[in-house]
Write a protein that holds these residues in place. Structure first.
Motif, mmCIF file in Angstrom:
data_model
loop_
_atom_site.group_PDB
_atom_site.id
_atom_site.type_symbol
_atom_site.label_atom_id
_atom_site.label_comp_id
_atom_site.label_asym_id
_atom_site.label_seq_id
_atom_site.Cartn_x
_atom_site.Cartn_y
_atom_site.Cartn_z
ATOM 1 N N ALA A 1 0.820 -0.964 0.114
ATOM 2 C CA ALA A 1 0.003 0.095 -0.141
ATOM 3 C C ALA A 1 1.080 1.013 0.308
ATOM 4 O O ALA A 1 0.420 2.050 -0.667
ATOM 5 N N LEU A 2 1.839 1.366 0.944
ATOM 6 C CA LEU A 2 2.896 2.526 0.428
ATOM 7 C C LEU A 2 4.186 2.539 -0.672
ATOM 8 O O LEU A 2 4.750 3.489 -0.879
ATOM 9 N N LEU A 3 4.211 1.149 -1.329
ATOM 10 C CA LEU A 3 4.787 1.674 -2.592
ATOM 11 C C LEU A 3 4.297 1.713 -3.824
ATOM 12 O O LEU A 3 4.974 2.472 -5.032
ATOM 13 N N ILE A 4 3.363 0.892 -3.685
ATOM 14 C CA ILE A 4 2.447 1.065 -5.217
ATOM 15 C C ILE A 4 1.948 2.360 -5.556
ATOM 16 O O ILE A 4 1.812 2.901 -6.489
ATOM 17 N N PRO A 5 1.669 3.363 -4.498
ATOM 18 C CA PRO A 5 1.019 4.807 -4.535
ATOM 19 C C PRO A 5 2.747 5.834 -5.159
ATOM 20 O O PRO A 5 2.079 6.497 -5.472
#
Length: 519
Positions: free
Chosen positions: A441-445
């Motif tokens: 959730a942190l890396l994808i955005p």
């Protein structure tokens, strides 16, 4: 151109740091979208972690004991099953149909009365979730995984009991089957040995010459008969020579003699003595005392005969007498008859001995022809006897091994570490899946935001104009936000913050409920 290079060089060195304001602007512009994407991925990871089936694993360790006080005492007499053999077939024993039926009953799968096909599928699943390994040569580890902790414990414990039970039963059954097989072989070879003994005895009874030692006796008998024949032939030659001598002497004598004078008497006496000497010379030498004595007597009679013949004859000195048989002639005839009788007896003895020799030779030929049959029968008897005696020893060893296995004195199994009730699930848990979802959730955005700034061709900063056009930017005019836009931006930031803060709140609530064992 030099001025452009002077302006462009430092901008390129600070391109990474210059992208931070651009990213910040794009993040503010799309804060709701990025916060929603973050919250969605994080909550999706949490939901997947909550929905992930739990996996409880229970294990037990079985110790295989092959060294005890019985082993050295029964070494060479009993055969114990080795650890390697037990470990290699343990998997087949554990997954046998009989054991798996008990496992299905223990796990409660048979309460719904599944069909045989469903039972096979359940057995395949149980086999896939069961692990059997050998941490050490004499240790066997059985591990079973299940979504129910109690069922995992019960099945693992039952697995250990059934494996030990089936292994001991299999070992005892193997010993019993080995004893039964060897016992059947003993009975078969006993029948073969009896048949070989009967065949050998029947052959010896039907062939008397095939008895042990007969060939030695026959060879000795043949040698003795040959010596007898040779001795008898030499004796026959001597008797034939005596017969010829007597025949020649007899032909020189007259059957009737008339003694008229004294000289005639001396001549008759001289002839008698000479005949006696010739008879003795047939048996003795000239130095024999009897021959020497007769020589002296012959010389004396010859002297008397010479004196008588040299004396003057007068009328009336003649001695008139009647005619009589010549005694020397009769004696020679009797000796000739005796010599012929002995010759005939010797010849008959030779003929009889030759017949017996021919019979013994024929007997020897029969023995030689029967030796091959006797040797084959004897060889079969000895082979069957040796195998029968060896099988008798092996049967007793198998009997001892069977008794050891029946009393469980040899190779034994003991639960070294019993199965325990699993308190925590094994494998991936909620925290693992939720943590992975939070990281994504942190890396994808952030990755999408960075890709947007890199791939979008629009100009987003003054430095980008200076870098691409090579011209200096004298100043920039910031965008003017009206009140309505500021209120819209504030609502957007509030919504993004709410979405972002909802994730740690839900994660914390879930962790609290897990600790309280509500979930």
């Amino acid at each position: 151109m030099n001025q452009s290079a002077a302006w462009g060089a430092p901008e390129e060195g600070r391109s990474v740091f210059d992208a931070v304001p651009v990213l910040s602007k794009e993040f503010k512009r799309r804060s709701v979208l990025l916060a929603g994407l973050f919250a969605g991925i994080a909550l999706l990871g949490l939901v997947l972690g909550m929905m992930l089936p739990k996996k409880y694993t229970s294990s037990t360790i079985i110790l295989v004991e092959d060294r005890n006080i019985i082993a050295p005492l029964m070494e060479g007499r009993a055969v114990a099953t080795s650890v390697v053999d037990r470990a290699s077939i343990l998997r087949e024993v554990a997954f046998s149909r009989r054991v798996m039926e008990e496992i299905l009953k223990t796990g409660g799968w048979l309460q719904d009365n599944p069909t045989p096909l469903e039972q096979d599928k359940l057995i395949e699943k149980i086999i896939d979730r069961t692990s059997i390994s050998n941490p050490r040569a004499n240790l066997i580890e059985i591990a079973y995984s299940d979504s129910d902790a109690t069922r995992a414990y019960e099945i693992t414990r039952r697995f250990a009991e059934l494996v030990i039970q089936e292994s001991l039963a299999t070992k005892e059954r193997e010993s019993s089957e080995a004893y039964a097989f060897i016992d059947s072989q003993v009975n078969q070879y006993h029948a073969k040995l009896t048949a070989a003994e009967n065949g050998l005895e029947a052959f010896r009874q039907s062939t008397p010459d095939a008895r042990p030692g007969t060939d030695v006796d026959v060879n000795a008998r043949i040698g003795e008969l040959r010596r007898i024949i040779e001795g008898a032939r030499m004796e026959l030659i001597d008797l034939r020579s005596q017969e010829s001598a007597l025949q020649s002497q007899l032909s020189g004598e007259s059957e009737i003699t008339l003694v008229q004078t004294r000289a005639g008497q001396f001549r008759a006496r001289l002839a008698e003595l000479q005949s006696e000497r010739d008879r003795l010379l047939l048996q003795y030498t000239d130095q024999h005392p009897d021959v020497v004595r007769l020589q002296h007597q012959i010389r004396d009679v010859e002297q008397d005969l010479r004196r008588e013949e040299s004396a003057p004859r007068t009328a009336g000195t003649a001695l008139d007498g009647p005619a009589a048989f010549n005694p020397l002639y009769g004696e020679l005839r009797s000796k000739l008859a005796e010599a012929r009788r002995r010759s005939a007896a010797t010849a008959a003895r030779i003929a009889s001995a030759e017949q017996m020799l021919a019979s013994e030779m024929a007997r020897s030929n029969r023995i030689a022809s029967s030796e091959s049959t006797l040797a084959e029968l004897t060889r079969d008897y000895e082979v069957n006897r040796d195998l029968y005696q060896d099988l008798l020893k092996r049967r007793e060893n198998a009997r001892v091994s069977m008794n050891l296995d029946a009393e469980q004195r040899g190779l034994s199994f003991r639960i070294q570490e019993p199965a325990q009730m699993p308190l925590r699930p094994s494998g991936l848990r909620v925290m693992h899946v939720a943590g992975a979802g939070l990281a994504l959730a942190l890396l994808i955005p952030l990755g999408l935001l960075f890709a947007l700034t890199k791939l979008d061709p629009r100009v987003r900063s003054p430095l980008q104009i200076e870098r691409e056009a090579g011209l200096p930017v004298l100043g920039t005019m910031p965008a003017y936000l009206t009140g309505r836009r500021r209120r819209a931006a504030l609502r957007r930031y509030s919504l993004a913050a709410s979405l972002f803060l909802a994730v740690p709140l839900l994660y914390g609530l879930t962790y609290t409920l897990k600790v309280m064992e509500v979930l």
